[in-house]
Design an enzyme around this catalytic site. Structure first.
Site, short mmCIF file in Angstrom:
data_model
loop_
_atom_site.label_atom_id
_atom_site.label_comp_id
_atom_site.label_asym_id
_atom_site.label_seq_id
_atom_site.Cartn_x
_atom_site.Cartn_y
_atom_site.Cartn_z
N ASN A 105 0.92 -1.37 0.13
CA ASN A 105 0.09 -0.01 0.13
C ASN A 105 0.98 1.33 0.03
OD1 ASN A 105 -1.63 1.97 0.59
ND2 ASN A 105 -2.58 1.07 2.26
N ARG A 118 -2.69 -1.87 -3.47
CA ARG A 118 -3.82 -1.00 -3.46
C ARG A 118 -3.45 0.28 -4.29
NH1 ARG A 118 -5.38 2.67 2.00
NH2 ARG A 118 -7.32 3.71 1.08
N ARG A 164 -7.12 17.54 5.61
CA ARG A 164 -8.13 17.97 4.34
C ARG A 164 -9.22 18.65 4.76
NH1 ARG A 164 -8.15 12.15 1.99
NH2 ARG A 164 -6.37 11.60 3.25
N GLU A 217 -7.83 -3.23 5.63
CA GLU A 217 -8.10 -3.11 4.08
C GLU A 217 -6.83 -4.17 3.48
OE1 GLU A 217 -6.95 0.87 5.07
OE2 GLU A 217 -8.51 1.71 3.69
#
Ligand code: AMP
Length: 380
Positions: free
Chosen positions: A8, A84, A230, A368
């Protein structure tokens, strides 16, 4: 015995996992190289961390990971590598075994995710040179959301932008995929579920019978909830103002919206929720207020998209661990069927709503990496 490697690759990190290629894949070890581009540091989950002088990019980081794995698991024989990849564009709604042609198509999607896609694909290329004979499998963050109805897929721009791919893709798909598979196995009676993935990145997904029908993230991973650094949803007029009146360049606005905003920008302190919860600074409290307010607002909107609600799942670093944030989100929502049992919540129990509650509220650790490993096993 053969093995699966999961990779990832983020903008400045490379997370890895090594699995026995059994069904289901059995985890052997995981770890991370952080601060690639600065003073890179290897942190294996089961060993001491150490600096990696000379590691300057993802290719050299992968070489360090492989030498670590060679030392700790000398007999490992990697036959499939799962990656990923943030963006699968319009074409990919499932993991895929990579070919040179597909890799070229994925390169072409880099303008849609310039901060992530090039790093993901650099990780793929590094893995191809390290394991030329292994199957390389891409797992896309957008794939889980590819079947959204038109109204949740478009912006109200002239039609040609939609045709050109300016759409609401949605992200965090690997995490939602994991939660969907967990719910299918353990809570098969739940149909309409909202999942809140609350980590340093944060988004929410409305699922009907395990399929995504709406996401708070849109064209980019900036939309929706405020995150660690963010901004989340923003009036586009603010961007015009920053360009016109403050003379900011695209690069400066990118830095502002991706790295200096969200919890960090609002609090003026940190992007770390643990530190914000511990702080007595009123700006920390206001940042938490804004975070929980936006989660509640999106919860209402997604419940409308679903036409009702059977379950809510919290996951991600904040969702799995912060009883305070979960309680704040659920506060006063009995009218929509959501409530939270204080003891269950404080104990981080799987089900945190009271017995017999109309909406089952849960905290479920996401994974994940195992979604990537399962796909690599299936397609490798
Ligand atoms: P992730 O990106 O999923 O690793 O999540 C990182 C975020 O989870 C950071 O903001 C952490 O402060 C937050 N987090 C982790 N553990 C806790 C906790 N026990 N309480 C509150 N926030 C936490």
């Amino acid at each position: 015995m053969t093995h699966i490697l999961t990779l990832n690759a983020g903008s400045s990190s490379l997370k890895y996992g090594l699995y026995d290629a059994t069904d289901p894949p059995r985890p052997l070890t995981t770890g991370k190289v952080g601060r690639i581009g600065g003073t890179a540091r290897l942190s294996p989950a089961d060993g001491p961390a150490r600096d990696l002088p000379g590691v300057t990019d993802h290719a050299t980081a992968l070489i360090s990971v492989l030498s670590e794995l060679h030392n700790t698991h000398p007999k490992a024989r990697v036959t499939a590598v799962g990656h990923r990849v943030v963006h699968g564009g319009l074409d990919y709604d499932a993991p895929i075994r990579l070919t040179p042609e597909i890799l070229t198509k994925l390169d072409a999607l880099s303008p849609f995710a310039p901060l992530h896609q090039p790093h993901n694909l650099a990780g793929v290329r590094a893995a191809i040179s390290a394991f030329p004979d292994a199957a390389q499998i891409a797992c896309f963050d957008t794939a889980f959301h590819r079947n959204h109805p038109f109204v949740n897929d478009t912006f109200a721009l002239p039609r040609r932008y939609y045709e050109a791919g300016v759409r609401r893709y949605g992200f965090h798909g690997l995490s939602y995929d994991y939660i969907a598979s967990d719910l299918a196995q353990h809570e098969p009676d739940l149909s309409r579920v909202i999942v809140a993935h609350l980590g340093n990145g944060a988004s929410m997904c409305a699922m009907r019978d395990g399929r995504s029908i709406a996401s708070t993230m849109g064209f980019s991973a900036l939309d929706g909830l405020p995150m660690g650094t963010r901004s989340g949803q923003l009036d586009p007029g603010v961007v015009l103002y920053l360009m016109d009146q403050e003379g900011m360049s695209p690069g400066q606005i990118t830095e502002l919206l991706y790295n200096q905003s969200g919890l960090k920008g609002l609090s003026g302190l940190t992007n770390d929720m643990r530190d914000l919860e511990a702080s007595s600074d009123p700006r920390a409290a206001e940042a938490i207020d804004y975070f929980t307010f936006r989660i509640r607002r999106e919860l209402g909107a997604l419940a409308v998209s679903l036409g009702g609600l059977d379950g809510v799942v919290f996951c991600g670093g904040i969702g799995e661990n912060s009883a305070m944030i979960r309680a704040r989100v659920c506060e006063g929502l009995d009218w929509i069927g959501i409530s939270c049992d204080a003891d269950r919540n404080a104990a981080n129990a799987r089900v945190i709503s009271p017995e017999g509650s109309p909406v089952r509220v849960m905290a479920i650790p996401t994974n994940e990496e195992i979604v990537i490993a399962r796909a690599a096993l299936a397609l490798g």
